[in-house]
Write a protein that holds these residues in place. Structure first.
Motif, PDB file in Angstrom:
ATOM      1  N   TRP A  51       0.555  -1.258  -0.114  1.00 27.94           N
ATOM      2  CA  TRP A  51       0.029  -0.106   0.029  1.00 27.94           C
ATOM      3  C   TRP A  51       0.965   1.383   0.123  1.00 27.94           C
ATOM      4  O   TRP A  51       0.796   2.031  -0.487  1.00 27.94           O
ATOM      5  CB  TRP A  51      -0.984  -0.156   1.094  1.00 27.94           C
ATOM      6  CG  TRP A  51      -2.140  -0.798   1.022  1.00 27.94           C
ATOM      7  CD1 TRP A  51      -2.892  -1.306  -0.201  1.00 27.94           C
ATOM      8  CD2 TRP A  51      -2.882  -1.504   2.337  1.00 27.94           C
ATOM      9  NE1 TRP A  51      -3.787  -2.139   0.225  1.00 27.94           N
ATOM     10  CE2 TRP A  51      -3.779  -2.403   1.716  1.00 27.94           C
ATOM     11  CE3 TRP A  51      -2.617  -1.483   3.553  1.00 27.94           C
ATOM     12  CZ2 TRP A  51      -4.690  -2.980   2.331  1.00 27.94           C
ATOM     13  CZ3 TRP A  51      -3.465  -1.983   4.347  1.00 27.94           C
ATOM     14  CH2 TRP A  51      -4.448  -2.914   3.686  1.00 27.94           C
ATOM     15  N   CYS A 106       0.220   5.002  -0.919  1.00 29.62           N
ATOM     16  CA  CYS A 106      -1.310   5.046  -0.023  1.00 29.62           C
ATOM     17  C   CYS A 106      -1.005   5.913   1.069  1.00 29.62           C
ATOM     18  O   CYS A 106      -0.161   5.740   2.069  1.00 29.62           O
ATOM     19  CB  CYS A 106      -1.790   3.696  -0.109  1.00 29.62           C
ATOM     20  SG  CYS A 106      -3.163   3.707   1.142  1.00 29.62           S
ATOM     21  N   ASN A 140      -3.652   6.881   3.070  1.00 26.89           N
ATOM     22  CA  ASN A 140      -4.797   6.382   4.012  1.00 26.89           C
ATOM     23  C   ASN A 140      -4.311   6.014   5.512  1.00 26.89           C
ATOM     24  O   ASN A 140      -3.100   5.510   5.447  1.00 26.89           O
ATOM     25  CB  ASN A 140      -5.661   5.443   3.706  1.00 26.89           C
ATOM     26  CG  ASN A 140      -6.255   5.740   2.145  1.00 26.89           C
ATOM     27  OD1 ASN A 140      -5.513   5.969   1.109  1.00 26.89           O
ATOM     28  ND2 ASN A 140      -7.546   5.543   2.001  1.00 26.89           N
TER      29      ASN A 140
END
Length: 221
Positions: A96, A101, A103
């Motif tokens: 990820w 990413c 998040n």
């Protein structure tokens, strides 16, 4: 259902006996090593679980090409809170991050020996949190996209599904790879299951599972 399982098993056996299959596996293994280097940590190998009596499965990493294929079918939203259930050495979390990413990411690992090393690996990453313990007792209710790679047996999977329905308040998606206990979700009308295409390198079926809290649903007038 039994017929489908038999056909799937026969196809898998035939595929594994082919020379081309073994060549692709070798190339895929080399690609995994390269990607591990890119993700700043070796995550290969198998570690047998010290908690089998509690329903835990062994620690084993999924192939990177399978990961890529699955998340092409289930895109991550910028608002998603990602949860890796049974994060092990952190291959999925590293993937990820390598794909930019930003998040909030939560990894949950029952084995403290593995979890401590994974926590050290991501210690400098602000958006990653590693939780040591049982996911049922440490359930991240804020999670919106859960990753599960055959982390535990059917009994614990049923408890996981029940806990999700109890504590989550928003729409939740699960990606369940090597889905040996998909019946837990498929037999529950609260969940919607959609089979995904994990590709030739996968060792089992994969599903996208959706659940929506009744409190978050738009009321019918």
């Amino acid at each position: 259902m039994a017929k489908n399982r038999l056909v799937s098993t026969l196809i898998s056996v035939k595929r594994r006996l082919s020379i081309g299959y073994h060549a692709r596996r070798l190339i895929g293994g080399l690609q995994d090593l390269v990607y591990d280097w890119r993700c700043d940590g070796w995550t290969g190998g198998i570690i047998e679980s010290a908690y089998q009596e509690r329903g835990a499965r062994r620690t084993e990493s999924i192939r990177y090409d399978v990961l890529k294929r699955l998340f092409q079918q289930v895109p991550i939203s910028p608002k998603d809170i990602l949860v890796d259930v049974g994060c092990g050495k952190g291959r999925v979390i590293g993937w990820w991050l390598a794909n930019d990413c930003s998040n909030h990411i939560i990894g949950i690992e029952l084995d403290s020996r593995i979890a401590s090393k994974t926590a050290m690996r991501f210690a400098g990453v602000q958006n990653v949190e590693i939780i040591v313990g049982n996911v049922i007792e440490n359930f991240p209710a804020e999670g919106t996209l859960f990753w599960l790679y055959n982390p535990f047996n059917e009994r614990v999977m049923a408890a996981f599904a029940d806990k999700l329905k109890q504590v989550c308040r928003d729409e939740v998606r699960l990606i369940y790879a090597q889905a040996k206990h998909i019946s837990v979700f498929r037999d529950d009308p609260s969940f919607i299951c959609e089979q995904l295409s994990p590709g030739w390198a996968a060792t089992g079926l994969a599903y996208l599972i959706r659940w929506e809290s009744r409190s978050s649903a738009v009321p019918v007038r």
